[in-house]
Write a protein that holds these residues in place. Sequence first.
Motif, PDB file in Angstrom:
ATOM      1  N   HIS A 186      46.084  42.208 -47.549  1.00  0.00           N
ATOM      2  CA  HIS A 186      46.561  40.758 -47.877  1.00  0.00           C
ATOM      3  C   HIS A 186      47.534  40.632 -49.076  1.00  0.00           C
ATOM      4  N   ALA A 187      48.668  39.762 -48.926  1.00  0.00           N
ATOM      5  CA  ALA A 187      49.302  39.398 -50.252  1.00  0.00           C
ATOM      6  C   ALA A 187      48.666  38.120 -50.521  1.00  0.00           C
ATOM      7  N   LEU A 188      48.138  38.086 -52.072  1.00  0.00           N
ATOM      8  CA  LEU A 188      47.751  36.727 -52.503  1.00  0.00           C
ATOM      9  C   LEU A 188      48.477  36.196 -53.387  1.00  0.00           C
ATOM     10  N   PHE A 189      48.769  34.700 -53.463  1.00  0.00           N
ATOM     11  CA  PHE A 189      49.351  33.947 -54.457  1.00  0.00           C
ATOM     12  C   PHE A 189      48.200  32.856 -55.032  1.00  0.00           C
ATOM     13  N   GLY A 190      48.140  33.252 -56.310  1.00  0.00           N
ATOM     14  CA  GLY A 190      46.800  32.269 -56.974  1.00  0.00           C
ATOM     15  C   GLY A 190      47.459  31.680 -58.234  1.00  0.00           C
ATOM     16  N   GLY A 191      46.559  30.484 -58.246  1.00  0.00           N
ATOM     17  CA  GLY A 191      46.940  29.619 -59.439  1.00  0.00           C
ATOM     18  C   GLY A 191      48.048  28.680 -59.524  1.00  0.00           C
ATOM     19  N   GLY A 192      48.475  28.182 -60.654  1.00  0.00           N
ATOM     20  CA  GLY A 192      49.780  27.606 -60.632  1.00  0.00           C
ATOM     21  C   GLY A 192      49.743  26.231 -61.243  1.00  0.00           C
ATOM     22  N   TYR A 193      50.851  25.446 -61.310  1.00  0.00           N
ATOM     23  CA  TYR A 193      51.003  24.343 -62.214  1.00  0.00           C
ATOM     24  C   TYR A 193      51.615  23.304 -61.440  1.00  0.00           C
ATOM     25  N   LEU A 194      50.973  22.268 -61.355  1.00  0.00           N
ATOM     26  CA  LEU A 194      51.701  21.160 -60.289  1.00  0.00           C
ATOM     27  C   LEU A 194      52.144  20.180 -61.009  1.00  0.00           C
ATOM     28  N   GLY A 195      53.328  19.784 -60.989  1.00  0.00           N
ATOM     29  CA  GLY A 195      53.760  18.424 -61.822  1.00  0.00           C
ATOM     30  C   GLY A 195      54.767  18.971 -62.900  1.00  0.00           C
ATOM     31  N   ASP A 196      55.006  18.041 -63.832  1.00  0.00           N
ATOM     32  CA  ASP A 196      55.763  18.471 -65.115  1.00  0.00           C
ATOM     33  C   ASP A 196      54.875  18.445 -66.429  1.00  0.00           C
ATOM     34  N   TYR A 197      55.406  18.473 -67.503  1.00  0.00           N
ATOM     35  CA  TYR A 197      54.751  18.933 -68.783  1.00  0.00           C
ATOM     36  C   TYR A 197      54.019  17.348 -69.359  1.00  0.00           C
ATOM     37  N   ASN A 198      54.778  16.369 -68.791  1.00  0.00           N
ATOM     38  CA  ASN A 198      54.006  15.170 -69.293  1.00  0.00           C
ATOM     39  C   ASN A 198      52.867  14.753 -68.380  1.00  0.00           C
ATOM     40  N   SER A 199      52.678  15.289 -66.971  1.00  0.00           N
ATOM     41  CA  SER A 199      51.435  15.096 -66.093  1.00  0.00           C
ATOM     42  C   SER A 199      51.228  16.262 -65.350  1.00  0.00           C
ATOM     43  N   PRO A 200      50.656  17.218 -66.164  1.00  0.00           N
ATOM     44  CA  PRO A 200      50.203  18.602 -65.585  1.00  0.00           C
ATOM     45  C   PRO A 200      49.156  18.541 -64.622  1.00  0.00           C
ATOM     46  N   TYR A 201      48.999  19.309 -63.879  1.00  0.00           N
ATOM     47  CA  TYR A 201      47.888  19.458 -62.926  1.00  0.00           C
ATOM     48  C   TYR A 201      47.841  20.955 -62.438  1.00  0.00           C
ATOM     49  N   TYR A 202      46.810  21.538 -62.997  1.00  0.00           N
ATOM     50  CA  TYR A 202      46.565  22.879 -62.819  1.00  0.00           C
ATOM     51  C   TYR A 202      45.864  23.211 -61.403  1.00  0.00           C
ATOM     52  N   VAL A 203      46.064  24.340 -60.856  1.00  0.00           N
ATOM     53  CA  VAL A 203      45.398  24.490 -59.539  1.00  0.00           C
ATOM     54  C   VAL A 203      44.508  25.949 -59.687  1.00  0.00           C
ATOM     55  N   ALA A 204      43.703  26.110 -58.700  1.00  0.00           N
ATOM     56  CA  ALA A 204      42.879  27.552 -58.411  1.00  0.00           C
ATOM     57  C   ALA A 204      43.095  28.063 -57.185  1.00  0.00           C
ATOM     58  N   THR A 205      43.940  27.306 -56.164  1.00  0.00           N
ATOM     59  CA  THR A 205      44.185  27.922 -54.935  1.00  0.00           C
ATOM     60  C   THR A 205      44.711  29.144 -54.842  1.00  0.00           C
ATOM     61  N   VAL A 206      44.146  29.853 -53.771  1.00  0.00           N
ATOM     62  CA  VAL A 206      44.711  31.325 -53.535  1.00  0.00           C
ATOM     63  C   VAL A 206      45.006  31.102 -52.195  1.00  0.00           C
TER      64      VAL A 206
END
Length: 492
Positions: A186-206
């Motif tokens: 499998h190819a895995l894409f994990g984590g990331g940053y949703l939103g902008d610097y003023n309203s950040p939302y961090y994710v753990a999704t893979v």
Amino acid sequence: TAALGTTSAAIKDNTDYEIVSTLASGGAGNLVVNGTTEINKTASISGADIPMYLFARNDNGSISRYFNGRLYYCKIYKGSNLVRDYVPCTNSSGVAGLYDMVSKSFFGNAGTGTFKAGASEQSAARKIKKGYIGIENVAHKIKKAYIGIGGVARPCWSGGELAYYGTITPLSQYRHRLAAASTSNHALFGGGYLGDYNSPYYVATVNAYDKALTRTTPTALAVTCSSPAATSLNGCAFFGGGSNNNNSATHINMYNQSLTLTSNANVFDFNRYELAATSVGNYAVFAGGWKELSTKYRDALAFDISLTKTSPSSWLGDYMCRLSATTVGDYALFGGAMGYYYPEAIAMVNAYDSSLTKQTNPASLSVARYYCAATTVGNYALFGGGEYYDGSLLKQQTTVDAYDKSLTRTTATALSVARDQLAATTVDGFALFGGGRLYGNKVDATVDCYDASLTRTTQNSLSQARYLLAATTIGNYALFGGGYGKNQTEVD
């Protein structure tokens, strides 16, 4: 090699099995049968090393438990390097045995009895390297072939050339500053940053894509994070570090061939994100990173597949973040970075061998920069693109530096477009650099390609212009996913 132990896994007649056995330094390892882990040794195994047999068991020097069945292939790795690639065959005298594609040598039976050949070469599947079609009694080379899937023409063969497949099922969440790595399946894409610097939302999704490009969503990372680092080792994918709501994640996450997650907390001595990772020998190596503008790190940490942590004796040669990493031959390379003082760009390249010994630094990059991308093709590790500060403005780079297995540096043809925060991966002998940010915060979709001789071509662009994306490879496909742009879920 030392024995891992025994398993009670039921083996059925007339059934094909793929068996993957790994053994790390010190004796820890696992045994995976058709994607299921049957043995998982986390502790070291004592005892002397003994030779490994095929078709029989080595009981401390005595041969026992002969194998009766068909063998389709056998690959043996030392770290990430393929050292034996056995395929069944018959030699010119009609004797059945195994041919090693690495040493170009034939091996017959070294024990008692004889091997029986299975299907002949004429009836076995072989990869077509060239194809021709007759038109008006003249043979014309077939350059590309397509097949209809769901009413859309998809490339099914490119005659040794790259072909753009198109977009596949998108990521389940819009995100950028994610990381990507691959397991055996499998190819895995994990984590990331949703939103902008003023309203950040961090994710753990893979999100995981198999060799047929079907998407699944395995267990998420242990904590939400953006800008982690990821690498592959012995068929497993590792994700480490990352930023988490102004704090940094200190977890190491590992997904095995069946996408089972193992995670250890607080394994990094210092919190950090925008670090880099690659693998060498039996280790996944993570280095550099920062916690804030004034806090950057120069240490390197290594993990084996049991997640045992080892610290190399020598750190990076400078404090650095926003660096890139890849492996060539027996060396893990960490190159290009932001230095201790923002926005200082440094050109230093650090190299660690498979025993985690730091080498005398190879030549620095030809141009100091950070936010470049790195991958390996053939005998070359490539560092392409990046950003630097000329004293008044931040500027993007087109430079591509190449390091061979002796750590000698050459400079390849430059990228077609100057850009930073791009992504890179390698598929079927081609290194691809895709996406990126242009001068003035404009976004790019260009894909530049380098073959094993470092000849550059420019391929079909990504479906969407974006930067801060991630890339990895599974089977015959190079995947570019996520990013900051119009559509952050798109996967090409």
